[in-house]
Design a protein around this motif. Structure first.
Motif, short mmCIF file in Angstrom:
data_model
loop_
_atom_site.label_atom_id
_atom_site.label_comp_id
_atom_site.label_asym_id
_atom_site.label_seq_id
_atom_site.Cartn_x
_atom_site.Cartn_y
_atom_site.Cartn_z
N LEU A 86 -13.80 -124.63 -42.77
CA LEU A 86 -13.17 -124.14 -43.92
C LEU A 86 -12.02 -123.53 -43.45
CD1 LEU A 86 -16.16 -122.69 -46.06
CD2 LEU A 86 -14.58 -124.66 -46.58
N LEU A 87 -11.83 -122.71 -42.46
CA LEU A 87 -10.61 -121.99 -42.15
C LEU A 87 -9.56 -123.18 -41.72
CD1 LEU A 87 -12.22 -119.21 -39.78
CD2 LEU A 87 -11.04 -118.91 -41.95
N PHE A 88 -9.88 -124.42 -41.28
CA PHE A 88 -9.05 -125.45 -40.86
C PHE A 88 -8.39 -125.86 -42.26
CE2 PHE A 88 -7.45 -129.61 -39.58
CZ PHE A 88 -6.91 -128.98 -38.41
N VAL A 89 -9.29 -126.14 -43.17
CA VAL A 89 -8.84 -126.43 -44.66
C VAL A 89 -8.04 -125.58 -45.16
CG1 VAL A 89 -9.49 -126.96 -47.01
CG2 VAL A 89 -10.74 -128.04 -45.01
N SER A 90 -8.34 -124.10 -45.04
CA SER A 90 -7.54 -123.10 -45.88
C SER A 90 -6.26 -123.06 -44.98
CB SER A 90 -8.19 -121.82 -45.52
OG SER A 90 -7.35 -120.74 -45.88
N ALA A 91 -6.18 -123.12 -43.91
CA ALA A 91 -4.69 -123.41 -43.25
C ALA A 91 -3.82 -124.41 -43.55
CB ALA A 91 -4.74 -123.33 -41.59
N LEU A 92 -4.37 -125.55 -43.58
CA LEU A 92 -3.62 -126.62 -43.86
C LEU A 92 -3.24 -126.56 -45.58
CD1 LEU A 92 -5.36 -129.51 -42.24
CD2 LEU A 92 -3.13 -128.70 -41.73
N MET A 93 -3.96 -125.98 -46.34
CA MET A 93 -3.92 -125.92 -48.03
C MET A 93 -2.72 -124.91 -47.94
SD MET A 93 -5.21 -127.68 -50.12
CE MET A 93 -5.00 -126.71 -51.54
N MET A 94 -2.81 -123.81 -47.44
CA MET A 94 -1.61 -122.76 -47.41
C MET A 94 -0.47 -123.50 -46.88
SD MET A 94 -2.48 -119.56 -48.32
CE MET A 94 -1.93 -118.30 -47.29
N PHE A 95 -0.75 -124.04 -45.90
CA PHE A 95 0.79 -124.70 -45.34
C PHE A 95 1.31 -125.70 -46.28
CE2 PHE A 95 2.64 -128.42 -42.93
CZ PHE A 95 3.74 -127.72 -42.51
N SER A 96 0.69 -126.63 -46.86
CA SER A 96 0.98 -127.40 -47.84
C SER A 96 1.45 -126.80 -49.02
CB SER A 96 -0.28 -128.35 -48.16
OG SER A 96 0.38 -129.46 -49.17
N VAL B 70 -16.52 -131.67 -42.38
CA VAL B 70 -16.22 -130.68 -43.20
C VAL B 70 -14.70 -130.73 -43.91
CG1 VAL B 70 -16.41 -128.21 -43.82
CG2 VAL B 70 -18.17 -129.18 -42.51
N VAL B 71 -13.80 -130.81 -42.66
CA VAL B 71 -12.37 -130.69 -43.19
C VAL B 71 -11.85 -132.02 -44.16
CG1 VAL B 71 -10.06 -130.93 -42.32
CG2 VAL B 71 -11.70 -129.58 -41.10
N ASN B 72 -12.55 -133.13 -43.77
CA ASN B 72 -11.98 -134.38 -44.67
C ASN B 72 -13.20 -134.34 -45.71
OD1 ASN B 72 -9.84 -135.36 -43.99
ND2 ASN B 72 -10.70 -136.78 -42.26
#
Length: 367
Positions: free
Chosen positions: A219-229, A14-16
């Protein structure tokens, strides 16, 4: 080999499914509306994505991981299932073609400037077809290894940028009204809704009843990486630069340096992104093939992978040859299409299940 995949592997898929193109396309669109308040838009879109994941997970739980269109056929009729399958096949062909075009555009603009687009398309397509032919289990294993590399690249990224981060670029906070934040969150919501690919991955889940957890975790992992980026890019350049840059995330990577002896690490990060986008393209090609298989009820989809890949390549070359047209679609047209197929279709499936269940109860009471 299309064996079963575990809950963690599915979450990483889901992340990728979402992250590679989201990190390239979304920063410009979001900052155009909400500037330094862009992280708030990510939060809003994540909440919407979690709701979509709950809807998709409910469908998979009701079907107990059965092939989606076969389950619709059983609950309604072959005609309804076939029409829905054809529409969803067109949707996934279009979506996969746009992913390929975004991939090609980035490589053309940043790496292989003089290489003809058709050569890039053919090369990427052949590699991806080979990946898909290995099966979802092999894809999930490779994908897990690629995701684990984040634990190497994220600290390196943060350490290299540390001296360039300026928290004042995030101020003033809460400077945009709810309408602007909502507009900024619509496009990222469409990316979050891509969690709906689980509908066609469900037959390969080892524990389909955990589909909601799979979607939420991814989705939570995606959100965390998007926020970080996004936050790191904002702190480095400020919102005005992000609105003008075609690829702000990679502009940020381009200034990374560690001391006086390691610099220009952008090629390392670009190479890693290429790995991720290959997997995203492979996941969507696999889902497209699964949709074709369920729509036309063929026992094996392997002979059709090349033909579907050719259709995707042709659409990539001739429908999306204009970058401006693709950017406009991502900004304005994508939400409607994705809302229809990733939200309304699963909701309709749940409604169909509830209606049939209530009818069965009535018939049981009558007898």
């Amino acid at each position: 080999m299309n064996g079963k995949i575990g809950t963690t592997q599915a979450s990483m898929l889901v992340v990728n499914t979402i992250l590679p193109t989201a990190t390239v396309v979304l920063p410009v669109i979001i900052t155009n509306y909400s500037e330094q308040d862009a992280p708030l838009s990510i939060i809003m879109s994540t909440l919407a994505g979690l709701l979509v994941a709950a809807i998709v997970g409910t469908v998979i739980r009701c079907s107990d991981g059965a092939p989606f269109l076969d389950w619709v056929r059983e609950k309604s009729s072959p005609v309804v299932s076939t029409i829905l399958g054809l529409l969803m096949l067109q949707f996934y062909l279009d979506t996969t073609a746009t992913i390929l075009r975004e991939f090609v555009n980035f490589i053309k603009d940043n790496v292989l400037v003089e290489t003809p687009v058709i050569v890039l398309v053919i090369l990427i397509l052949f590699i991806t077809i080979y990946i898909v032919r290995q099966g979802i289990e092999s894809m999930a294993r490779v994908n897990s290894l690629v995701i684990l590399l984040y634990f190497v690249f994220v600290p390196l990224y943060l350490f290299g940028l540390f001296s360039d981060l300026n928290v004042h670029n995030l101020l003033p906070m809460f400077d945009h009204n709810l309408a602007e934040l909502t507009l900024a969150s619509l496009t990222p919501t469409t990316w979050m809704s891509e969690v709906a690919v689980l509908l066609f991955l469900a037959p390969y889940l080892q524990y389909p009843q955990r589909a909601r957890i799979i979607g939420w975790t991814g989705l939570l992992f995606v959100s965390a990486l998007m926020m970080f980026s996004l936050i790191s890019a904002l702190m480095t350049f400020g919102p005005d630069f992000l609105k003008l840059s075609a690829y702000p995330g990679f502009s940020t990577v381009g200034i990374i340096r560690i001391g006086r002896f390691i610099e220009k690490l952008d090629i390392l990060f670009i190479s890693y992104w290429v790995l991720s986008i290959y997997l995203k393209f492979a996941i969507f090609l696999f889902v497209t093939v699964e949709c074709f298989k369920q729509t036309f009820r063929v026992s094996s989809s392997r002979p059709f992978i090349g033909a579907l890949g050719l259709l995707i390549a042709l659409e990539c070359l001739f429908t999306w040859q204009s970058s401006a047209k693709l950017n406009n679609y991502n900004k304005e047209g994508r939400f409607v299409v994705f809302f229809l197929f990733n939200v309304l279709v699963p909701l309709g499936a749940i409604l169909l299940y509830r209606v049939q269940k209530s009818r069965s109860k009535r018939k049981g009471l009558e007898t």
